[in-house]
Design an enzyme around this catalytic site. Sequence first.
Site, PDB file in Angstrom:
ATOM      1  N   TYR A   1       0.849  -1.192   0.000  1.00  8.41           N
ATOM      2  CA  TYR A   1       0.000   0.000   0.000  1.00  8.41           C
ATOM      3  C   TYR A   1       0.881   1.237   0.000  1.00  8.41           C
ATOM      4  O   TYR A   1       1.815   1.342   0.797  1.00  8.41           O
ATOM      5  CB  TYR A   1      -0.891  -0.005   1.246  1.00  8.41           C
ATOM      6  CG  TYR A   1      -1.813   1.189   1.364  1.00  8.41           C
ATOM      7  CD1 TYR A   1      -2.837   1.401   0.441  1.00  8.41           C
ATOM      8  CD2 TYR A   1      -1.678   2.100   2.418  1.00  8.41           C
ATOM      9  CE1 TYR A   1      -3.701   2.485   0.568  1.00  8.41           C
ATOM     10  CE2 TYR A   1      -2.541   3.190   2.549  1.00  8.41           C
ATOM     11  CZ  TYR A   1      -3.553   3.370   1.621  1.00  8.41           C
ATOM     12  OH  TYR A   1      -4.404   4.441   1.746  1.00  8.41           O
TER      13      TYR A   1
ATOM     14  N   ASP B   1       9.173   2.736   0.338  1.00  7.25           N
ATOM     15  CA  ASP B   1       8.092   3.407   1.064  1.00  7.25           C
ATOM     16  C   ASP B   1       8.236   2.985   2.517  1.00  7.25           C
ATOM     17  O   ASP B   1       7.821   1.892   2.912  1.00  7.25           O
ATOM     18  CB  ASP B   1       6.743   2.993   0.480  1.00  7.25           C
ATOM     19  CG  ASP B   1       5.575   3.604   1.259  1.00  7.25           C
ATOM     20  OD1 ASP B   1       5.834   4.271   2.278  1.00  7.25           O
ATOM     21  OD2 ASP B   1       4.424   3.405   0.830  1.00  7.25           O
TER      22      ASP B   1
ATOM     23  N   LYS C   1       3.698   8.601   9.393  1.00  6.73           N
ATOM     24  CA  LYS C   1       3.412   7.946  10.671  1.00  6.73           C
ATOM     25  C   LYS C   1       4.374   8.378  11.797  1.00  6.73           C
ATOM     26  O   LYS C   1       4.165   9.444  12.365  1.00  6.73           O
ATOM     27  CB  LYS C   1       3.351   6.423  10.468  1.00  6.73           C
ATOM     28  CG  LYS C   1       2.181   6.092   9.504  1.00  6.73           C
ATOM     29  CD  LYS C   1       1.855   4.645   9.316  1.00  6.73           C
ATOM     30  CE  LYS C   1       0.556   4.509   8.528  1.00  6.73           C
ATOM     31  NZ  LYS C   1       0.601   3.699   7.331  1.00  6.73           N
TER      32      LYS C   1
HETATM   33  C1  LIG Z   1       0.007   4.246   5.980  1.00  5.86           C
HETATM   34  C2  LIG Z   1       0.807   4.072   4.778  1.00  5.86           C
HETATM   35  C3  LIG Z   1       0.742   4.984   3.698  1.00  5.86           C
HETATM   36  C4  LIG Z   1      -0.252   6.099   3.667  1.00  5.86           C
HETATM   37  O1  LIG Z   1      -0.053   7.037   4.679  1.00  5.86           O
HETATM   38  P1  LIG Z   1      -1.272   7.996   5.131  1.00  5.86           P
HETATM   39  O2  LIG Z   1      -0.624   8.903   6.125  1.00  5.86           O
HETATM   40  O3  LIG Z   1      -2.313   7.081   5.697  1.00  5.86           O
HETATM   41  O4  LIG Z   1      -1.743   8.689   3.918  1.00  5.86           O
HETATM   42  C5  LIG Z   1       1.613   4.806   2.652  1.00  5.86           C
HETATM   43  N1  LIG Z   1       2.497   3.805   2.635  1.00  5.86           N
HETATM   44  C6  LIG Z   1       2.585   2.909   3.641  1.00  5.86           C
HETATM   45  C7  LIG Z   1       3.608   1.833   3.570  1.00  5.86           C
HETATM   46  C8  LIG Z   1       1.730   2.995   4.728  1.00  5.86           C
HETATM   47  O5  LIG Z   1       1.796   2.083   5.704  1.00  5.86           O
END
Ligand SMILES: *Cc1c(COP(=O)(O)O)cnc(C)c1O
Length: 433
Positions: free
Chosen positions: A150, A245, A273
Site C-alpha cells: 500500500y 516506502d 506515521k
Molecule cells: C500508511 C501508509 C501509507 C499512507 O499514509 P497515510 O498517512 O495514511 O496517507 C503509505 N504507505 C505505507 C507503507 C503505509 O503504511
Amino acid sequence: MVSTTSFKTAKSEEIFSAAQKLMPGGVSSPVRAFKSVGGQPIVFDHVKGAYIWDVDGNQYIDYVGTWGPAICGHAHPTVIKALHEALEQGTSFGAPCALENVLAEMVIDAVPSIDIVRFVNSGTEACMSVLRLMRAFTGRDKIIKFEGCYHGHADMFLVKAGSGVATLGLPDSPGVPKSATNNTLTAPYNDLETVKKLFAENPDQIAGVILEPVVGNSGFVTPEAGFLEGLREITREHGALLIFDEVMTGFRISYGGAQEKFGVTPDLTTLGKVIGGGLPVGAYGGRADIMSMVAPAGPMYQAGTLSGNPLAMTAGIKTLELLRKPGTYEQLDRITKKLSDGLLKVAKEAGHEVTGGSISAMFGMFFTGQEVHNYNDAKSSDMKKFARFHRGMLERGIYLAPSQFEAGFTSLAHTDEDIDKTLAAAKEVLSAI
Ligand SMILES: *Cc1c(COP(=O)(O)O)cnc(C)c1O
C-alpha cells in the site's frame, strides 16, 4: 482469568450508529469500521501510554498505536509538554520555521538514503509526490509496485493495494480511470524473476520500483534474503530508481528504517506515521541530484499550505529525540519478540496452524499452515478464525488491528506485564475458537 463480564459497548454503539448517518460508513478512514472482523468498532475516549479507554469505560492494551505513530506510547508527557509550548507560538505559519530545519536534520542524519527532504502532510501525499519525482527525473512513465503493498490512496497506486482495499474486497477502486493505472506494473512480493521480466518487456520505460521494504499492509511479510539487494541491482542496471516506502517502517524497524536494518540504500524514501509523532506529517527525500528537481529548487511542482506545520514538526522532533536514546530499539525488539513468540506458542498449543514473526516494533500472525512470502500466501489465512480471535481479544481488553492484513505495533510503553496479560487472554481465546 481474564474477565469479559465487564465489557460494555452501549455508548460505542450509540455513537457509531449516529456516525453512520453523518459520514460514509461512519468513519473517516475505512479500516476503522471493523468490516473484516464484523461487529461494531469501539469508539475511543482517550489514550495514554500503551492503553486506550473507550467511551464505555473499557480499558485496552493497544497494539495498533494509531497505526504506527504512537511508538513512544500514546500522549508521551515529553511530546505533550512540547506541544503545549509550541501551541502558544501559533498553530500554522505558512512560512519558513526553524523547527523544519531541526526535523529535517534529524531525518537526514538517520535515514541513509536521504540527503535532502521535503515535508508533506501524510504518507499518501509523500508517495504521490515521489511518484511524480521518479517520472520527472527519469523521463519515463511506468512504475513497478508489488501486490499487497500500500502506498496511500492516490489513483496510480490503487492496484493490488493491500489491507484497506483488500479488506473491502475491492481489487481496484471505481473512480480510478484506466489511464491512471495503465503505467502501473505489478509483481508478487519477493519475486525478482517477475521484476526482471517486466524490465525486459518494457525497455527504457520504467521510471522505478516502489515497495514496502518490510510489508505491513498484507499483514506482516518480510523480504527474503537477497530480494532488496536484487531490486537494487536490477534498477541500477536499467537506469531506474529504487524507492522504499518507509511510511510504516521508518523509525520503527530501526532508527534508520528498514534500509538501515537490511543495509540496502534506495534512491528515494517516503516517510510518515512515526515522524509526525501523532500529528499529520509525511516526507519524501533522497539523493541530492534527484531532490533538486523539486520546486522551487527545480521544475517539479509540489506544494502544501500546512506542510512543515510547527505543531507537527514539534511532535516529530520530540518523538525522534525519545527514539534515538540508547537501548530503545533493543527494548522494542525484546518486548515484541516476547509477544510474537508467545502468541505463536499459545496458538500452536491450542491446535491452530499459524505462522508469523516480528522485527523491532512490528509483528504479525497468520492463521495458515503455509509460509507467507507475499500477498497471495497471506490470503490463505483463515479470515473467519481471525475475526473470532479479534473479537475475543477485544472483549478481554486487547486491541488488535481489525484486519488480518495489517501488521501489529508495539511501543516503548508496553511492559512485560502487558505482554503477559495479552498472552493469557490469547490462550483463553485461542482454546475457545
Ligand atoms: C500508511 C501508509 C501509507 C499512507 O499514509 P497515510 O498517512 O495514511 O496517507 C503509505 N504507505 C505505507 C507503507 C503505509 O503504511
